[in-house]
Design a protein around this motif. Sequence first.
Motif, mmCIF file in Angstrom:
data_model
loop_
_atom_site.group_PDB
_atom_site.id
_atom_site.type_symbol
_atom_site.label_atom_id
_atom_site.label_comp_id
_atom_site.label_asym_id
_atom_site.label_seq_id
_atom_site.Cartn_x
_atom_site.Cartn_y
_atom_site.Cartn_z
ATOM 1 N N ASP A 263 0.708 -1.082 -0.082
ATOM 2 C CA ASP A 263 0.015 -0.238 0.048
ATOM 3 C C ASP A 263 0.976 1.128 0.100
ATOM 4 O OD1 ASP A 263 -1.840 2.195 0.549
ATOM 5 O OD2 ASP A 263 -2.766 0.879 2.041
ATOM 6 N N VAL A 264 0.883 2.208 -1.039
ATOM 7 C CA VAL A 264 1.550 3.412 -1.161
ATOM 8 C C VAL A 264 1.667 4.217 0.086
ATOM 9 C CG1 VAL A 264 1.899 5.492 -2.515
ATOM 10 C CG2 VAL A 264 1.323 3.169 -3.744
ATOM 11 N N MET A 265 0.342 4.167 0.671
ATOM 12 C CA MET A 265 0.338 4.884 2.076
ATOM 13 C C MET A 265 1.209 4.584 3.024
ATOM 14 S SD MET A 265 -2.139 7.321 2.074
ATOM 15 C CE MET A 265 -2.062 7.672 3.896
ATOM 16 N N TYR A 266 1.889 3.428 2.911
ATOM 17 C CA TYR A 266 2.809 2.968 4.169
ATOM 18 C C TYR A 266 4.157 2.870 3.639
ATOM 19 C CZ TYR A 266 -1.502 2.226 6.409
ATOM 20 O OH TYR A 266 -2.832 2.374 6.941
ATOM 21 N N LEU A 267 4.649 3.150 2.342
ATOM 22 C CA LEU A 267 5.875 3.232 1.604
ATOM 23 C C LEU A 267 6.831 4.270 1.979
ATOM 24 C CD1 LEU A 267 5.060 1.790 -1.819
ATOM 25 C CD2 LEU A 267 5.770 0.537 -0.077
ATOM 26 N N ALA A 268 8.028 3.908 2.350
ATOM 27 C CA ALA A 268 9.054 4.947 2.521
ATOM 28 C C ALA A 268 9.293 5.621 1.369
ATOM 29 C CB ALA A 268 10.275 4.202 3.421
ATOM 30 N N ASN A 269 9.648 6.904 1.728
ATOM 31 C CA ASN A 269 10.102 7.927 0.768
ATOM 32 C C ASN A 269 11.697 8.409 1.612
ATOM 33 O OD1 ASN A 269 7.264 8.777 0.108
ATOM 34 N ND2 ASN A 269 8.392 9.515 -1.432
ATOM 35 N N GLU A 270 12.573 9.063 0.839
ATOM 36 C CA GLU A 270 13.653 9.466 1.421
ATOM 37 C C GLU A 270 14.044 10.809 1.296
ATOM 38 O OE1 GLU A 270 15.764 8.099 3.843
ATOM 39 O OE2 GLU A 270 14.413 6.493 3.692
ATOM 40 N N GLY A 271 12.901 11.729 0.523
ATOM 41 C CA GLY A 271 12.963 13.023 0.348
ATOM 42 C C GLY A 271 11.724 13.663 0.061
ATOM 43 N N ASN A 272 10.683 13.428 1.131
ATOM 44 C CA ASN A 272 9.303 13.899 0.993
ATOM 45 C C ASN A 272 8.932 14.112 2.273
ATOM 46 O OD1 ASN A 272 6.887 14.481 0.010
ATOM 47 N ND2 ASN A 272 6.396 12.124 -0.680
ATOM 48 N N LEU A 273 8.572 15.469 2.362
ATOM 49 C CA LEU A 273 7.967 15.930 3.739
ATOM 50 C C LEU A 273 6.369 16.044 3.972
ATOM 51 C CD1 LEU A 273 10.322 19.153 3.937
ATOM 52 C CD2 LEU A 273 11.135 16.846 4.627
ATOM 53 N N CYS A 274 6.087 15.908 5.257
ATOM 54 C CA CYS A 274 4.863 16.043 5.622
ATOM 55 C C CYS A 274 4.727 17.234 6.522
ATOM 56 C CB CYS A 274 4.127 14.823 6.186
ATOM 57 S SG CYS A 274 2.639 14.960 6.695
ATOM 58 N N LEU A 275 4.092 18.179 6.172
ATOM 59 C CA LEU A 275 3.951 19.502 7.224
ATOM 60 C C LEU A 275 2.620 19.655 7.354
ATOM 61 C CD1 LEU A 275 5.698 20.220 4.230
ATOM 62 C CD2 LEU A 275 6.259 22.501 5.755
ATOM 63 N N VAL A 276 2.247 20.093 8.682
ATOM 64 C CA VAL A 276 0.977 20.661 9.119
ATOM 65 C C VAL A 276 1.226 21.984 9.402
ATOM 66 C CG1 VAL A 276 -0.942 20.500 10.803
ATOM 67 C CG2 VAL A 276 0.562 18.285 10.176
ATOM 68 N N VAL A 277 0.390 22.991 8.689
ATOM 69 C CA VAL A 277 0.412 24.443 9.020
ATOM 70 C C VAL A 277 -0.802 24.977 9.153
ATOM 71 C CG1 VAL A 277 2.342 24.563 7.334
ATOM 72 C CG2 VAL A 277 0.116 24.854 6.532
ATOM 73 N N ALA A 278 -0.769 26.247 9.951
ATOM 74 C CA ALA A 278 -1.903 26.784 10.154
ATOM 75 C C ALA A 278 -2.735 27.384 8.733
ATOM 76 C CB ALA A 278 -1.674 28.337 11.128
ATOM 77 N N ALA A 279 -4.027 27.172 8.829
ATOM 78 C CA ALA A 279 -4.705 27.423 7.365
ATOM 79 C C ALA A 279 -4.305 28.557 6.850
ATOM 80 C CB ALA A 279 -6.179 27.432 7.538
ATOM 81 N N GLU A 280 -4.086 29.667 7.608
ATOM 82 C CA GLU A 280 -3.700 30.909 6.936
ATOM 83 C C GLU A 280 -2.444 31.145 6.489
ATOM 84 O OE1 GLU A 280 -4.410 30.420 9.809
ATOM 85 O OE2 GLU A 280 -3.140 31.531 11.460
ATOM 86 N N GLN A 281 -1.564 29.947 6.643
ATOM 87 C CA GLN A 281 -0.215 29.923 6.006
ATOM 88 C C GLN A 281 0.171 29.009 5.093
ATOM 89 O OE1 GLN A 281 2.216 31.855 6.781
ATOM 90 N NE2 GLN A 281 1.628 32.892 8.422
ATOM 91 N N ALA A 282 -1.263 28.159 4.810
ATOM 92 C CA ALA A 282 -0.897 27.216 3.840
ATOM 93 C C ALA A 282 -0.251 27.511 2.277
ATOM 94 C CB ALA A 282 -2.321 26.216 3.800
ATOM 95 N N GLU A 283 -0.972 28.757 1.941
ATOM 96 C CA GLU A 283 -0.601 29.025 0.620
ATOM 97 C C GLU A 283 0.795 29.716 0.411
ATOM 98 O OE1 GLU A 283 -2.763 32.422 -2.373
ATOM 99 O OE2 GLU A 283 -3.780 31.272 -0.937
ATOM 100 N N ALA A 284 1.327 30.434 1.446
ATOM 101 C CA ALA A 284 2.528 31.044 1.505
ATOM 102 C C ALA A 284 3.628 29.571 1.660
ATOM 103 C CB ALA A 284 3.111 31.689 2.721
ATOM 104 N N ALA A 285 3.147 28.673 2.338
ATOM 105 C CA ALA A 285 4.059 27.531 2.478
ATOM 106 C C ALA A 285 4.172 26.693 1.227
ATOM 107 C CB ALA A 285 3.680 26.463 3.565
ATOM 108 N N LEU A 286 3.067 26.716 0.614
ATOM 109 C CA LEU A 286 3.200 26.135 -0.777
ATOM 110 C C LEU A 286 3.938 26.812 -1.707
ATOM 111 C CD1 LEU A 286 -0.557 24.932 -1.434
ATOM 112 C CD2 LEU A 286 1.328 23.209 -0.940
ATOM 113 N N LYS A 287 3.841 28.143 -1.808
ATOM 114 C CA LYS A 287 4.516 28.998 -2.650
ATOM 115 C C LYS A 287 6.305 28.765 -2.250
ATOM 116 C CE LYS A 287 5.114 33.352 -4.281
ATOM 117 N NZ LYS A 287 5.354 34.954 -3.898
ATOM 118 N N ALA A 288 6.521 28.767 -1.045
ATOM 119 C CA ALA A 288 8.086 28.469 -0.778
ATOM 120 C C ALA A 288 8.273 27.129 -1.216
ATOM 121 C CB ALA A 288 8.028 28.667 1.080
ATOM 122 N N LEU A 289 7.428 26.038 -0.674
ATOM 123 C CA LEU A 289 7.881 24.830 -1.477
ATOM 124 C C LEU A 289 8.145 24.471 -2.816
ATOM 125 C CD1 LEU A 289 5.430 22.905 1.044
ATOM 126 C CD2 LEU A 289 8.112 22.706 1.230
#
Lengths: 336, 336
Positions: A263-289
């Motif tokens: 199941d892809v949901m449980y497969l390891a990456n080695e260069g992939n991040l999961c972030l949790v951000v406040a709703a009002e910062q989501a757009e800015a975070a995506l732009k930076a990423l």
Amino acid sequence: MTDKVVLDHGAGGGMSQELISGTIAGILGDTYIGEMEDSALLELPSMRIAMTTDSFVVDPIFFGNGDIGKIAIAGTVNDLAVSGARPLYLTLAVVLEEGFELEDFRRILRSVRDAARVADVKIVAGDTKVVRRGEADGIFLNTTGVGMLERPFTLSSRTLQTGDQVIVTGFLGDHSIHILSMREGLGFERRVHSDCAVLSHVVADVLDTCGDGVRCIRDITRGGLGTVVNEFAQASAITIELDASALPIRPETAMAADMLGVDVMYLANEGNLCLVVAAEQAEAALKALHAHPECAQAAVVGQVVTAEAGTVRMVDVDGRVSTVELLYGAQLPRLC
Amino acid sequence: MTDKVVLDHGAGGGMSQELISGTIAGILGDTYIGEMEDSALLELPSMRIAMTTDSFVVDPIFFGNGDIGKIAIAGTVNDLAVSGARPLYLTLAVVLEEGFELEDFRRILRSVRDAARVADVKIVAGDTKVVRRGEADGIFLNTTGVGMLERPFTLSSRTLQTGDQVIVTGFLGDHSIHILSMREGLGFERRVHSDCAVLSHVVADVLDTCGDGVRCIRDITRGGLGTVVNEFAQASAITIELDASALPIRPETAMAADMLGVDVMYLANEGNLCLVVAAEQAEAALKALHAHPECAQAAVVGQVVTAEAGTVRMVDVDGRVSTVELLYGAQLPRLC
């Protein structure tokens, strides 16, 4: 728990957690202050540092677009970075099997050097042990890192709030599918490459941009996204709701996972991040990423909702809701 | 250098040095700031820390009076201590072979805990990898440690001066003979025990007593006393002259070494220090050492003399002088 070590003890799921929180933390008792986060945060008299350790046993040692040396630097640097630290110093310990090709060792060291340059870290101490033929499988590495916590805020998976957005920065599962496909001779490794990458500069950019609007970051390694979000949900006693159609998954990866029965949901990456951000910062975070090629796929894949504490659910394109369980074991050894 | 890894690459002698200074330091280049000392000394903005790493592959895992867990803590704590640092934080990374007995793992963790308590250090981060059956030999550990450099002086093997006294704190070779005897079934292991011990409190006492009268300290591990004193002699470009009759060696150890065809001068200990102290502090240092049961045998075994730079010589009871060479290889794997 069975009375012998089984592969699932190393798979990053529930059995790994049991071994770590039960056996290891249980026995070490007062001498153990580790947490389930990626790095330990340590108080020194005049400053705070982060410290993390990882052993690397990836098989095969060399893969399409990387090797054990690159993973060993990226893995430890990323663990420090996602704790909010600036990675500074790494140690490198090597266990070599008698008969290992020295030219292969040199090639691995060149990868270590190149990745250390990208991450702007120094290797400050090392150790080399050689075991007899048949007592190890070629080469195992350990990198342990120290970083400085310089920011006025602390990232923590215990701080998630309703409305927070969950972001994933790259295609899920690519590293695992690349390695598994090489190992099984499936041929997907030519189309699905490892995502192995140093991401400390990416994390620094997001934190510079969004400050404490970023609640927490984790690099998606053993156990995959399914494990990361379950740990988040438990730590903050909230519910995470994922949008199945938003998850970045390559068609080839999905196909290979199907063939392999994983199941892809449980497969390891080695260069992939999961972030949790406040709703009002989501757009800015995506732009930076999105400013970083390694994170071109960055997308909001879910959010924190108010429901049963400590759970993760997935909503598919037809609105059907399922639970994303914490996997107990996985039977996929040596992906990193 | 041969084109494959051989056991001597891990033996702590000349071939190990070649691999480390040549291959590893050569390739890592600007990303490597490690030195040949036991720990790296690192500048942070407001303080200095020491950092060291070691992997442990000792075979057998359990021996007469200790196990791989105790060695893993003692080894790393001692490395920090002899650099002049106060050991604070350790990481613990485990590579387990599928099928390893969990009860054996628990027993090792209890040793880790007990040794960590003696050393007054905390385990702050961990990692557990499981490899398939036949891909490792039971269990390998890595401990990496950080300590604080709080003293106003720095210990360095580059500061030795003519007249300085060389002290050894325990019987040479006991740990190695214990392990080798178990492995070969020679029976000496019942009379020669491992010296494995946490010695950070001993080092602290000597430094409190003698201050910068202590030039440098090294724990005698892989490569034995012969390697330690050669590294000292090279680092300070002086000559060390050892008094053969002063070396603390158990008769049983000498006998076993003879049977095994190995030289006690190059055998690893795991709880034995070599100190170089200014002549006027030698007596005070011995007094401080003798207060600790682990160092009851502490004795002056040699001195720094003015002769050919970078060499070590031994004077026997009849006044005959021989050279103590830097061993090139040793063929004794997995003593720690």
